[in-house]
Motif scaffolding. Structure first.
Motif, mmCIF file in Angstrom:
data_model
loop_
_atom_site.group_PDB
_atom_site.id
_atom_site.type_symbol
_atom_site.label_atom_id
_atom_site.label_comp_id
_atom_site.label_asym_id
_atom_site.label_seq_id
_atom_site.Cartn_x
_atom_site.Cartn_y
_atom_site.Cartn_z
ATOM 1 N N TYR A 81 0.855 -1.188 0.000
ATOM 2 C CA TYR A 81 0.000 0.000 0.000
ATOM 3 C C TYR A 81 0.885 1.230 0.000
ATOM 4 O O TYR A 81 1.951 1.234 0.580
ATOM 5 C CB TYR A 81 -0.892 0.024 1.246
ATOM 6 C CG TYR A 81 -1.935 -1.064 1.276
ATOM 7 C CD1 TYR A 81 -3.075 -0.986 0.480
ATOM 8 C CD2 TYR A 81 -1.798 -2.174 2.112
ATOM 9 C CE1 TYR A 81 -4.043 -1.981 0.519
ATOM 10 C CE2 TYR A 81 -2.756 -3.163 2.158
ATOM 11 C CZ TYR A 81 -3.882 -3.060 1.353
ATOM 12 O OH TYR A 81 -4.834 -4.035 1.391
ATOM 13 N N PRO A 113 -0.996 -13.735 12.463
ATOM 14 C CA PRO A 113 -1.192 -12.670 13.444
ATOM 15 C C PRO A 113 -1.881 -11.462 12.818
ATOM 16 O O PRO A 113 -1.895 -11.312 11.597
ATOM 17 C CB PRO A 113 0.237 -12.331 13.898
ATOM 18 C CG PRO A 113 1.137 -12.872 12.841
ATOM 19 C CD PRO A 113 0.429 -14.034 12.228
ATOM 20 N N SER A 114 -2.416 -10.631 13.668
ATOM 21 C CA SER A 114 -3.099 -9.425 13.212
ATOM 22 C C SER A 114 -2.133 -8.549 12.420
ATOM 23 O O SER A 114 -0.986 -8.391 12.821
ATOM 24 C CB SER A 114 -3.636 -8.676 14.431
ATOM 25 O OG SER A 114 -4.447 -7.628 14.016
ATOM 26 N N GLY A 115 -2.560 -8.052 11.290
ATOM 27 C CA GLY A 115 -1.701 -7.187 10.480
ATOM 28 C C GLY A 115 -0.759 -7.951 9.565
ATOM 29 O O GLY A 115 0.096 -7.358 8.913
ATOM 30 N N SER A 116 -0.931 -9.282 9.477
ATOM 31 C CA SER A 116 -0.012 -10.061 8.655
ATOM 32 C C SER A 116 -0.427 -10.062 7.185
ATOM 33 O O SER A 116 0.214 -10.707 6.366
ATOM 34 C CB SER A 116 0.064 -11.502 9.182
ATOM 35 O OG SER A 116 -1.213 -12.096 9.133
ATOM 36 N N GLY A 117 -1.506 -9.361 6.859
ATOM 37 C CA GLY A 117 -1.889 -9.248 5.452
ATOM 38 C C GLY A 117 -2.951 -10.242 5.022
ATOM 39 O O GLY A 117 -3.156 -10.454 3.824
ATOM 40 N N LYS A 118 -3.702 -10.800 5.966
ATOM 41 C CA LYS A 118 -4.728 -11.792 5.624
ATOM 42 C C LYS A 118 -5.862 -11.145 4.818
ATOM 43 O O LYS A 118 -6.286 -11.669 3.789
ATOM 44 C CB LYS A 118 -5.311 -12.424 6.901
ATOM 45 C CG LYS A 118 -4.261 -13.107 7.780
ATOM 46 C CD LYS A 118 -4.887 -13.792 8.984
ATOM 47 C CE LYS A 118 -5.578 -12.841 9.958
ATOM 48 N NZ LYS A 118 -4.658 -11.914 10.628
ATOM 49 N N SER A 119 -6.336 -10.000 5.310
ATOM 50 C CA SER A 119 -7.427 -9.330 4.589
ATOM 51 C C SER A 119 -6.956 -8.892 3.206
ATOM 52 O O SER A 119 -7.700 -8.995 2.224
ATOM 53 C CB SER A 119 -7.924 -8.120 5.372
ATOM 54 O OG SER A 119 -8.501 -8.535 6.584
ATOM 55 N N THR A 120 -5.728 -8.406 3.138
ATOM 56 C CA THR A 120 -5.174 -7.992 1.846
ATOM 57 C C THR A 120 -5.156 -9.166 0.875
ATOM 58 O O THR A 120 -5.529 -9.021 -0.297
ATOM 59 C CB THR A 120 -3.758 -7.431 2.032
ATOM 60 O OG1 THR A 120 -3.805 -6.375 2.989
ATOM 61 C CG2 THR A 120 -3.196 -6.921 0.726
ATOM 62 N N VAL A 147 3.984 0.458 2.241
ATOM 63 C CA VAL A 147 3.918 -0.573 3.266
ATOM 64 C C VAL A 147 3.734 -1.909 2.564
ATOM 65 O O VAL A 147 2.748 -2.121 1.861
ATOM 66 C CB VAL A 147 2.714 -0.339 4.208
ATOM 67 C CG1 VAL A 147 2.608 -1.473 5.218
ATOM 68 C CG2 VAL A 147 2.831 1.001 4.899
ATOM 69 N N ARG A 171 3.825 -9.440 8.951
ATOM 70 C CA ARG A 171 3.856 -8.573 7.789
ATOM 71 C C ARG A 171 5.266 -8.425 7.198
ATOM 72 O O ARG A 171 6.195 -8.198 7.962
ATOM 73 C CB ARG A 171 3.339 -7.208 8.222
ATOM 74 C CG ARG A 171 3.016 -6.261 7.105
ATOM 75 C CD ARG A 171 2.332 -5.039 7.667
ATOM 76 N NE ARG A 171 3.185 -4.277 8.574
ATOM 77 C CZ ARG A 171 4.127 -3.455 8.151
ATOM 78 N NH1 ARG A 171 4.334 -3.291 6.874
ATOM 79 N NH2 ARG A 171 4.867 -2.800 9.005
ATOM 80 N N ALA A 229 2.481 -5.379 2.418
ATOM 81 C CA ALA A 229 1.450 -6.067 3.192
ATOM 82 C C ALA A 229 1.505 -7.579 2.996
ATOM 83 O O ALA A 229 1.288 -8.335 3.932
ATOM 84 C CB ALA A 229 0.067 -5.541 2.806
HETATM 85 N N1 LIG Z 1 -5.875 0.425 2.567
HETATM 86 C C1 LIG Z 1 -4.665 0.338 3.188
HETATM 87 N N2 LIG Z 1 -3.764 1.341 3.079
HETATM 88 C C2 LIG Z 1 -2.580 1.264 3.700
HETATM 89 N N3 LIG Z 1 -2.177 0.235 4.448
HETATM 90 C C3 LIG Z 1 -3.016 -0.798 4.606
HETATM 91 C C4 LIG Z 1 -4.323 -0.798 3.993
HETATM 92 N N4 LIG Z 1 -4.952 -1.944 4.324
HETATM 93 C C5 LIG Z 1 -4.089 -2.628 5.103
HETATM 94 N N5 LIG Z 1 -2.938 -1.951 5.266
HETATM 95 C C6 LIG Z 1 -1.759 -2.403 6.013
HETATM 96 O O1 LIG Z 1 -1.352 -3.623 5.480
HETATM 97 C C7 LIG Z 1 -0.984 -4.537 6.492
HETATM 98 C C8 LIG Z 1 -1.832 -5.801 6.392
HETATM 99 O O2 LIG Z 1 -3.182 -5.487 6.673
HETATM 100 P P1 LIG Z 1 -4.352 -6.542 6.613
HETATM 101 O O3 LIG Z 1 -4.317 -7.195 5.298
HETATM 102 O O4 LIG Z 1 -5.586 -5.850 6.979
HETATM 103 O O5 LIG Z 1 -3.912 -7.571 7.758
HETATM 104 P P2 LIG Z 1 -4.795 -8.607 8.597
HETATM 105 O O6 LIG Z 1 -6.097 -8.777 7.917
HETATM 106 O O7 LIG Z 1 -3.979 -9.847 8.646
HETATM 107 O O8 LIG Z 1 -4.937 -8.031 9.977
HETATM 108 C C9 LIG Z 1 -1.196 -3.803 7.818
HETATM 109 O O9 LIG Z 1 0.049 -3.304 8.230
HETATM 110 C C10 LIG Z 1 -2.109 -2.685 7.458
HETATM 111 O O10 LIG Z 1 -1.865 -1.577 8.274
#
Ligand SMILES: Nc1ncnc2c1ncn2[C@@H]1O[C@H](COP(=O)(O)OP(=O)(O)O)[C@@H](O)[C@H]1O
Ligand SMILES: [Mg+2]
Lengths: 261, 282
Positions: free
Chosen positions: A14, A42-49, A21, A211, A23
């Motif tokens: 991102y 773990p939280s913030g490891s990029g799962k949602s991404t 960053v 991450r 991700a």
């Molecule tokens: N839209 C975005 N813009 C900038 N950084 C993002 C965005 N979405 C997620 N991130 C960053 O990318 C990393 C992975 O996020 P995310 O995929 O949400 O992780 P998870 O779902 O595992 O908690 C995090 O450090 C988060 O802060």
């Protein structure tokens, strides 16, 4: 088994330049039809991404994502269930499902019957006329699942869908999702940070590193999908052993972080 | 007292409930009482004859005017050729046309403004400018352009009504929760489907607030619109009565305009509750 989803050399960041960053990735992953892949990390490891890349909401910075041989497009071939149900409050339960059927191209004449079927599938028969704020959080998430199934997607993506629910509701939904998605070759990628949820639902578990998320472990789950009651399955020694294995893999990614800091 | 509330909620809940009931009961009663007191003071002041009858008629005289102007068989067809209620109807029709056109334009323009930033940047200053103008100020221009028939009146109300709707719609559209839009896209909705099935309904509560404002402004501008060849409306009646110093007719007109305005507003509030019952729940 036919390949449903392929990620090759996928990296995603991102932002740009010095603010970028990282991700996800680099990461390679194949998912076959009928597989239920649970991604733990773990939280913030990029799962949602990762899920957003597969859904087609984000395009990878490098590498390719292919779903059934093509770059993913939101709403085509994939169904998405988010952490929040995201039901449309200006529509009834039925209205929400009907909108999904309409967008999926189901002819008007078939929608009523299809809606009844979908509600029955998620155990909500007779609640079609309800307003979405009149039903419980667990029921709302069930509607969200029914809505995501409306287009009969080849792949179902679920992003921590039960994280906001109480423990009892969560267990019942886990059981239902386990049986629901075990049909006609549909695949699923399910994100969670609960080890127990992962072992219970998955045919295969991917553990992500911190991450940017890379694959730290890829663990097959050879537990029976049908015939064994949930409580009994959870008491199996194999189940406990898998839990231990996954927990250890997750812990390993965390110690890495601690050592790095 | 406060400790009792926390310690014994069951006991204290009873008087609290009845207190709420009492409030609901007394509020309209209080309003009615205040109205009666006001009319009473008016009556006393009028009877004291500090000012001549020409300036301050009694409530009874105004009531008498109500009866006279409602009677089409009174020799002047009510008042100046049409009854009070016919006049109210004519004015309401103008407000209705002006509001409907204004709301249509406002929603359309607001939607474009909310969806396309370039449109917003171009159009917003214009809308804000129009909004700042008192309707009476552009009436002259409308009369030159459109003559003295119905058009300039309806256009005036339309121009008065559309800016608040456009502004409310644009704000609502930009404020729509992106999660809904994403959910719709994940379900296969495309382009116009997202606008029609998600953005518009999600914006409805805020748009309806704009509509309420717009109808209020259009209604408030109808007297101004009827200053030019609008003698057949209720505003025209007030203007005409002023010319002949018929103070009781002027007061009657004001009361009818005010009460009707209140009724319309509460109708719109009820309508917006009906149309967006989910407001504040999502
Ligand atoms: N839209 C975005 N813009 C900038 N950084 C993002 C965005 N979405 C997620 N991130 C960053 O990318 C990393 C992975 O996020 P995310 O995929 O949400 O992780 P998870 O779902 O595992 O908690 C995090 O450090 C988060 O802060
Ligand atoms: Mg997440």
């Amino acid at each position: 088994m036919s390949t449903l989803l392929t990620l090759s050399g996928v990296q995603h960041h991102y932002g740009r330049g010095t603010r970028a960053v990282a991700a996800v990735g680099p990461l390679d992953l194949h998912v076959n039809a009928g597989e239920f892949v649970v991604v733990v990390g773990p939280s913030g490891s990029g799962k949602s991404t990762l899920l957003r890349l597969i859904a087609g909401f984000e395009h990878p910075s490098t590498g390719t994502v292919e779903l059934a041989g093509q770059p993913p497009v939101p709403g085509r071939d994939v169904g998405v269930v988010f952490q929040q149900p995201r039901l449309f409050p200006w529509r009834s339960v039925d209205g929400n499902i009907n909108a999904a059927l309409r967008w999926a191209g189901v002819p008007r004449a078939d929608r009523a019957a299809a809606s009844v079927d979908l509600l029955a599938k998620v155990g909500l028969s007779g609640l079609g006329a309800r307003r979405v704020w009149e039903i419980s959080g667990g029921q709302q998430q069930r509607v969200a699942i029914a809505r995501a199934l409306a287009a009969r997607p080849r792949l179902l993506l679920l992003d921590e869908p039960f994280a906001a629910l109480d423990a009892l509701t969560r267990e019942r939904l886990q059981e239902d999702v386990r049986t629901l998605t075990n049909r006609d070759g549909q695949g699923a990628v399910f994100v969670t940070h609960s080890v127990d949820e992962a072992v219970f639902l998955a045919t295969r578990i991917i553990v992500l590193t911190d991450r940017p998320g890379r694959i730290a472990a890829d663990i097959a789950v050879p537990l029976p999908r049908t015939g064994v009651p949930a409580a009994e399955l959870r008491a199996w020694p194999e189940y406990a052993a898998l839990r231990g294995q996954v927990a250890a893999a997750v812990r390993a990614t965390l110690t890495e972080v601690e050592e790095r800091v | 007292m406060s400790t009792e509330v926390t310690e014994r909620p069951v006991v204290t809940s009873r008087p609290r409930g009845s207190a709420r009931r009492a409030r609901v009961f007394t509020r309209p009663a209080l309003a009615l009482l205040a109205l009666l007191v006001l009319v009473g003071i008016w009556q006393l002041v009028a009877l004291a004859r500090i000012w001549p009858e020409q300036l301050l008629p009694t409530p009874g005289q105004v009531w008498h005017q109500l009866l006279v102007t409602s009677d089409s068989g009174n020799g002047q067809g009510g008042y100046g050729g049409s009854t009070l209620w016919e006049r109210l109807g004519v004015s309401l029709r103008r407000v209705a046309y002006g509001s409907v056109y204004g709301i249509g334009i406002g929603v359309g323009l607001g939607l474009l403004m909310g969806l396309v930033p370039a449109v917003r940047a171009t159009v917003e200053p214009l809308v804000t400018f129009l909004r700042a103008l008192p309707p009476l100020a552009y009436l002259s221009l409308l009369v030159i352009w459109f003559g003295i028939d119905e058009e300039p009146k309806v256009y005036l109300l339309m121009i008065a009504a559309f800016p608040p709707v456009a502004v409310a719609t644009a704000a609502a559209v930009t404020g729509v929760n992106r999660q809904y839009v994403e959910a719709a896209r994940a379900l296969g909705a495309r382009g116009w489907q997202v606008v029609a099935s998600v953005i518009l309904p999600a914006s409805a509560p805020e748009i309806l607030t704009g509509v309420r404002l717009a109808v209020g402004i259009a209604y408030g501008s109808v007297v101004a619109a009827e200053t030019v060849n609008g003698a057949d409306g209720i505003g025209g009646m007030v203007l005409n009565a002023q010319r002949y110093n018929q103070t009781s007719v002027v007061i009657l007109g004001l009361v009818v305009i005010g009460v009707t305005g209140l009724l319309i507003d509460s109708l719109l509030v009820a309508l917006s509750r009906l149309l967006s019952p989910w407001r504040g729940r999502a």
